[in-house]
Design a protein around this motif. Structure first.
Motif, mmCIF file in Angstrom:
data_model
loop_
_atom_site.group_PDB
_atom_site.id
_atom_site.type_symbol
_atom_site.label_atom_id
_atom_site.label_comp_id
_atom_site.label_asym_id
_atom_site.label_seq_id
_atom_site.Cartn_x
_atom_site.Cartn_y
_atom_site.Cartn_z
ATOM 1 N N MET A 1 -5.619 -19.863 13.806
ATOM 2 C CA MET A 1 -6.110 -18.719 13.019
ATOM 3 C C MET A 1 -4.914 -17.951 12.473
ATOM 4 S SD MET A 1 -8.366 -15.432 14.242
ATOM 5 C CE MET A 1 -9.712 -16.479 14.746
ATOM 6 N N SER A 2 -4.967 -17.640 11.211
ATOM 7 C CA SER A 2 -3.863 -16.884 10.618
ATOM 8 C C SER A 2 -4.088 -15.402 10.839
ATOM 9 C CB SER A 2 -3.753 -17.183 9.115
ATOM 10 O OG SER A 2 -4.917 -16.750 8.453
ATOM 11 N N THR A 3 -2.975 -14.652 10.807
ATOM 12 C CA THR A 3 -3.029 -13.199 11.003
ATOM 13 C C THR A 3 -2.544 -12.518 9.741
ATOM 14 O OG1 THR A 3 -2.580 -13.459 13.344
ATOM 15 C CG2 THR A 3 -2.187 -11.297 12.411
ATOM 16 N N ASP A 4 -3.255 -11.498 9.331
ATOM 17 C CA ASP A 4 -2.855 -10.734 8.146
ATOM 18 C C ASP A 4 -1.736 -9.781 8.536
ATOM 19 O OD1 ASP A 4 -2.565 -9.311 5.871
ATOM 20 O OD2 ASP A 4 -4.596 -8.455 5.839
ATOM 21 N N THR A 5 -0.487 -10.241 8.426
ATOM 22 C CA THR A 5 0.639 -9.425 8.857
ATOM 23 C C THR A 5 0.894 -8.246 7.938
ATOM 24 O OG1 THR A 5 2.139 -10.887 7.660
ATOM 25 C CG2 THR A 5 1.781 -11.356 9.994
ATOM 26 N N SER A 6 0.255 -8.220 6.775
ATOM 27 C CA SER A 6 0.459 -7.076 5.894
ATOM 28 C C SER A 6 -0.051 -5.800 6.533
ATOM 29 C CB SER A 6 -0.244 -7.295 4.548
ATOM 30 O OG SER A 6 -1.654 -7.358 4.715
ATOM 31 N N ARG A 7 -0.996 -5.941 7.458
ATOM 32 C CA ARG A 7 -1.495 -4.751 8.131
ATOM 33 C C ARG A 7 -0.400 -4.044 8.914
ATOM 34 N NH1 ARG A 7 -6.836 -7.472 10.831
ATOM 35 N NH2 ARG A 7 -8.160 -7.542 8.970
ATOM 36 N N LEU A 8 0.556 -4.828 9.416
ATOM 37 C CA LEU A 8 1.574 -4.242 10.265
ATOM 38 C C LEU A 8 2.473 -3.277 9.499
ATOM 39 C CD1 LEU A 8 2.597 -7.356 12.364
ATOM 40 C CD2 LEU A 8 0.821 -5.655 12.817
ATOM 41 N N ALA A 9 2.539 -3.389 8.183
ATOM 42 C CA ALA A 9 3.397 -2.520 7.387
ATOM 43 C C ALA A 9 2.722 -1.199 7.048
ATOM 44 C CB ALA A 9 3.800 -3.227 6.099
ATOM 45 N N VAL A 10 1.434 -1.093 7.295
ATOM 46 C CA VAL A 10 0.715 0.121 6.930
ATOM 47 C C VAL A 10 1.033 1.217 7.938
ATOM 48 C CG1 VAL A 10 -1.556 1.157 6.585
ATOM 49 C CG2 VAL A 10 -1.131 -1.197 5.863
ATOM 50 N N THR A 11 1.441 2.363 7.441
ATOM 51 C CA THR A 11 1.764 3.492 8.311
ATOM 52 C C THR A 11 0.681 4.550 8.227
ATOM 53 O OG1 THR A 11 2.960 4.747 6.635
ATOM 54 C CG2 THR A 11 4.213 3.097 7.880
ATOM 55 N N ILE A 12 0.678 5.413 9.179
ATOM 56 C CA ILE A 12 -0.303 6.494 9.173
ATOM 57 C C ILE A 12 -0.065 7.435 7.992
ATOM 58 C CG2 ILE A 12 0.910 8.156 10.622
ATOM 59 C CD1 ILE A 12 -1.790 8.596 12.072
ATOM 60 N N GLU A 13 1.207 7.531 7.546
ATOM 61 C CA GLU A 13 1.497 8.367 6.380
ATOM 62 C C GLU A 13 0.817 7.814 5.122
ATOM 63 O OE1 GLU A 13 4.059 9.442 9.491
ATOM 64 O OE2 GLU A 13 3.881 7.468 8.573
ATOM 65 N N GLU A 14 0.781 6.477 5.005
ATOM 66 C CA GLU A 14 0.117 5.862 3.858
ATOM 67 C C GLU A 14 -1.389 6.111 3.897
ATOM 68 O OE1 GLU A 14 2.626 1.934 2.714
ATOM 69 O OE2 GLU A 14 1.918 1.992 4.784
ATOM 70 N N VAL A 15 -1.952 6.029 5.084
ATOM 71 C CA VAL A 15 -3.382 6.326 5.224
ATOM 72 C C VAL A 15 -3.654 7.785 4.869
ATOM 73 C CG1 VAL A 15 -5.322 6.435 6.837
ATOM 74 C CG2 VAL A 15 -3.702 4.536 6.972
ATOM 75 N N ALA A 16 -2.806 8.684 5.385
ATOM 76 C CA ALA A 16 -2.980 10.114 5.112
ATOM 77 C C ALA A 16 -2.859 10.416 3.619
ATOM 78 C CB ALA A 16 -1.956 10.925 5.905
ATOM 79 N N ALA A 17 -1.857 9.780 2.968
ATOM 80 C CA ALA A 17 -1.664 10.014 1.536
ATOM 81 C C ALA A 17 -2.865 9.513 0.737
ATOM 82 C CB ALA A 17 -0.380 9.330 1.070
ATOM 83 N N ALA A 18 -3.372 8.341 1.109
ATOM 84 C CA ALA A 18 -4.514 7.785 0.384
ATOM 85 C C ALA A 18 -5.765 8.633 0.568
ATOM 86 C CB ALA A 18 -4.776 6.352 0.857
ATOM 87 N N ALA A 19 -5.881 9.237 1.758
ATOM 88 C CA ALA A 19 -7.073 10.050 2.044
ATOM 89 C C ALA A 19 -6.917 11.488 1.587
ATOM 90 C CB ALA A 19 -7.366 10.015 3.541
ATOM 91 N N GLY A 20 -5.679 11.891 1.281
ATOM 92 C CA GLY A 20 -5.443 13.271 0.868
ATOM 93 C C GLY A 20 -5.561 14.259 2.009
ATOM 94 N N VAL A 21 -5.191 13.808 3.227
ATOM 95 C CA VAL A 21 -5.269 14.681 4.398
ATOM 96 C C VAL A 21 -3.932 14.628 5.140
ATOM 97 C CG1 VAL A 21 -7.765 14.332 4.657
ATOM 98 C CG2 VAL A 21 -6.172 12.826 5.880
ATOM 99 N N SER A 22 -3.828 15.390 6.230
ATOM 100 C CA SER A 22 -2.601 15.394 7.016
ATOM 101 C C SER A 22 -2.555 14.201 7.952
ATOM 102 C CB SER A 22 -2.509 16.679 7.849
ATOM 103 O OG SER A 22 -3.476 16.667 8.884
ATOM 104 N N ARG A 23 -1.360 13.919 8.421
ATOM 105 C CA ARG A 23 -1.174 12.849 9.390
ATOM 106 C C ARG A 23 -1.979 13.106 10.666
ATOM 107 N NH1 ARG A 23 1.054 12.502 13.809
ATOM 108 N NH2 ARG A 23 1.938 10.562 14.640
ATOM 109 N N SER A 24 -2.004 14.402 11.106
ATOM 110 C CA SER A 24 -2.740 14.751 12.320
ATOM 111 C C SER A 24 -4.228 14.451 12.179
ATOM 112 C CB SER A 24 -2.533 16.232 12.653
ATOM 113 O OG SER A 24 -1.190 16.510 12.941
ATOM 114 N N THR A 25 -4.761 14.663 10.965
ATOM 115 C CA THR A 25 -6.184 14.389 10.745
ATOM 116 C C THR A 25 -6.483 12.906 10.894
ATOM 117 O OG1 THR A 25 -6.414 16.296 9.283
ATOM 118 C CG2 THR A 25 -8.077 14.570 9.077
ATOM 119 N N VAL A 26 -5.601 12.053 10.338
ATOM 120 C CA VAL A 26 -5.795 10.608 10.486
ATOM 121 C C VAL A 26 -5.763 10.224 11.963
ATOM 122 C CG1 VAL A 26 -4.888 8.327 9.931
ATOM 123 C CG2 VAL A 26 -4.801 10.152 8.223
#
Length: 337
Positions: free
Chosen positions: A1-26
């Protein structure tokens, strides 16, 4: 089974920026906290789905990454770091708090480097957060670090922003109380040896000095920058004596600088406190290793370290600690006044 290693590069800051919220909220959403508004919850969940972010123990995103490491970043050269007892006390306080957690401390002495190596290492995901101590106006690289991971500053940041977290002592009051004590002891020609005026601590202690003199209706004596080092304090004292009109008292903004000043005063055949009274700042071991022993302003450096580590641990846990913590200074009277 292959693993999507691109997930490993995603940071909480990127999630926060995409959601328009703070890091603490994520972090709260990922950790299942209910202290999140429905609107924010929906935005974070949508960002997580869009970025293919899956919180688990293998992922190196901040919500679940397991580096368990905190970076202590000191933009000073090694001579100053290892020669100043202030840093030893700060590190002891940080380490004492981390010893009660699962985190370890990584030390970065960012000397002879504009911060590029340190910044790259931090932004690679090697640490979960950072404590930055002894920063100057020119240390712009710390802004890039603060954009990548949660940061707590030791001392008021040089470019203070509303969202910053920092622990400091009341440097203005410390400078004011030290100078007021000299005035109370009958001194009238009072000068100061400052720390670097590229650092908030240097600026604030000078401000307190000036406030005390103004309140007493006195003019400031000589003002020289000693760079927070013993050699700098000695050089500043030489410049003062070379003017040919020595003050009868000095507020010296660190014990190390006071040690340097004392050596020059003695070499000039002057006596402390008879000819020149001296008050230092820190109440480090230096204060009791010189002769005469220094009257000084005690700052609780160990407590500063503990507070900084506690605040950063709270941030990493998704909590919302107080942004600004100011600790008191205390006059310690010895033989130099």
């Amino acid at each position: 089974m292959s693993t999507d290693t691109s997930r490993l590069a995603v940071t909480i800051e990127e999630v926060a920026a995409a959601a328009g919220v703070s890091r603490s909220t994520v972090s709260r959403v990922v950790n299942g906290s209910t202290a999140v508004s429905p609107t924010a919850l929906e935005a974070v969940q949508r960002a997580i789905a869009d970025l293919n972010y899956v919180p688990n123990r293998a992922a190196r995103s901040l919500a679940s990454r397991q580096t368990q490491a905190i970076g202590l970043i000191v933009p000073e050269d090694t001579t100053r770091f290892f020669g100043d007892p202030f840093f030893a006390s700060i590190v002891s306080g940080i380490n004492a708090r981390l010893n009660r957690s699962d985190y370890v401390l990584n030390l970065f002495i960012a000397s002879d480097d504009p911060g590029d190596k340190t910044t790259s290492y931090v932004r690679s995901g090697a640490v979960d957060g950072a404590i930055i101590v002894s920063h100057h106006t020119s240390d712009t690289f710390i802004d890039r670090i603060a954009a990548a991971v949660p940061v707590v500053y030791g001392g008021r940041p040089v470019r203070e922003r509303e969202r910053d977290y920092y622990v400091d002592v009341d440097n203005v009051r410390g400078g004011r109380d030290a100078t007021a004590h000299l005035i109370e002891r009958g001194r009238r020609r009072i000068g100061t040896i400052t720390g670097p005026l590229t650092m908030p601590a240097g600026v604030d202690r000078l401000q307190g000095f000036r406030e005390a003199l103004a309140a007493a209706g006195l003019e400031a004596g000589p003002v020289e920058d000693g760079g927070f080092t013993a050699d700098g304090g000695a050089d500043a004292m030489r410049r003062i004596l070379d003017r040919g009109d020595a003050p009868d008292a000095l507020f010296v903004a660190s014990d190390l600088m006071a040690r340097g000043a004392l050596s020059v005063i003695a070499a000039a055949g002057l006596r402390v406190p008879d000819d020149i009274a001296i008050i230092g700042f820190d109440d480090s071991p230096v204060a009791t290793s010189v002769s005469p022993q220094l009257t000084t302003m005690r700052q609780p450096s160990f407590d500063q370290g503990e507070h900084m580590a506690s605040i950063l641990l709270d941030l990493l846990a998704g909590k919302d600690p107080r942004h600004v913590t100011i600790l008191d200074t205390e006059l310690v009277v010895r033989d130099s006044v």
